[in-house]
Design an enzyme around this catalytic site. Sequence first.
Site, PDB file in Angstrom:
ATOM      1  N   ASP A 108       0.817  -1.233   0.000  1.00 23.74           N
ATOM      2  CA  ASP A 108       0.000   0.000   0.000  1.00 23.74           C
ATOM      3  C   ASP A 108       0.843   1.271   0.000  1.00 23.74           C
ATOM      4  O   ASP A 108       0.654   2.161   0.835  1.00 23.74           O
ATOM      5  CB  ASP A 108      -0.937   0.011   1.216  1.00 23.74           C
ATOM      6  CG  ASP A 108      -1.793  -1.228   1.297  1.00 23.74           C
ATOM      7  OD1 ASP A 108      -2.328  -1.641   0.250  1.00 23.74           O
ATOM      8  OD2 ASP A 108      -1.943  -1.778   2.407  1.00 23.74           O
ATOM      9  N   GLU A 300     -11.001  -0.049  -3.644  1.00 22.22           N
ATOM     10  CA  GLU A 300     -10.187   0.542  -2.583  1.00 22.22           C
ATOM     11  C   GLU A 300      -8.928   1.164  -3.169  1.00 22.22           C
ATOM     12  O   GLU A 300      -8.747   1.232  -4.390  1.00 22.22           O
ATOM     13  CB  GLU A 300      -9.821  -0.509  -1.539  1.00 22.22           C
ATOM     14  CG  GLU A 300      -8.970  -1.652  -2.030  1.00 22.22           C
ATOM     15  CD  GLU A 300      -8.724  -2.701  -0.947  1.00 22.22           C
ATOM     16  OE1 GLU A 300      -9.461  -2.707   0.060  1.00 22.22           O
ATOM     17  OE2 GLU A 300      -7.793  -3.513  -1.124  1.00 22.22           O
TER      18      GLU A 300
END
Length: 400
Positions: A108, A300
Amino acid sequence: MNGLWSRLRSPSKPSIRSAEAECGADQGINPLKSPDSASLSESSIRDAGPWTRGKILTLSILAFFALTLIVVAVTVPVLLVKRNRSHDDPSYHDAANRPVQVLSDFPDPGLLHVNNTWYTYGTNAAKNDSEVPHVPVATATVFNSWTRLEDHDAMPSLSSWETKINHYAPDVIQRDDGRFVLYYSGELKDWLYHHCVGVAVSNGTNPAGPFMPQSKPLACPRNQGGAIDPSPFRDVDGKLYVVYKADANSIGHGGDCNNGKKPVLAVPILLQELEADGVTPVGNPVQILQNDKSDGPLVEAPNILRTPQGIYYLFFSSHCFTSPKYNVKYAYATSLKGPYTRANRPLLKTGDFDLISPGGATVSRDGTKMVFHANCGKLRCLYAAAITIHANSTITPSSL
């Protein structure tokens, strides 16, 4: 049937020549040249004629269908392969465009470029370990060569609302006074395994921190499961925004990423305007995207880019991060708040350059470089890549 009916009506014997012709025709042999046809008994001719034709017809039909199945089995996969290949830009088959694995266990990633140095901020990937950095940092002066700042924690102290573990998807932007603002996903003490978007401001002008968190979350829609994956954005007019995911799948009904069983909940991506301080919301958040059937249980990891031509690109991931369907998608619009048009093909998916479950991408402000993670064994490794944005709004891999 006509021949059999005529036999029943008339006791006269059929001519041997007719029987020979009929039998010979059934066997593909010229009866005038067959030396054995005359020796066949009348009964054998009478019995063999109709049954032979039926058998031949049946066998012919079976052979036809068998041949058809063979042709279909051979040609359809070939056509599908060719079709799939034809839908891929040649850039996906150019080894020079292969993303470079630069770090292990760094999912991420956020991305920042300051004073000729690149910074990336990653998820705290160690499960339930409060001794590891809450926000790890890595740097690079050459984009395909990164170094983790060992034992460095960009946010060493925490706010009272969050646990000491499970900090996800941090990203940073510089505000007008030279200080930096860090956005991250913190786990709620009073609602474990659920997150909200936190915000922290640097003490000085070092992009690596330390950052001091605000006393309250920036975004925490509990009725939508909380919020994760914040990413800051500065528009051409100087206004600041943060885009994030309402974590609705965390309150789903089970299955894939807890939202694979019906009724599947809507998982939106929200855009929140901010004051110049980067921590104060302006008005209410605006929904700019939502998962559809092609996304599986969720969308997301949003990230926004604006090109000099005035086109906004929203990068995001779909499907569960544990699935091989996890990917990097994008959509584009002429307005920051949309509506956004989805691209026909994910920018990166499993199989592209032998990647497995690529996702969580962040793109440089000039739209030429990108960091993301992909599976590498049991870990999620950091990859560096280059992209090209085309005039028709498509994006393809490029060479670093």
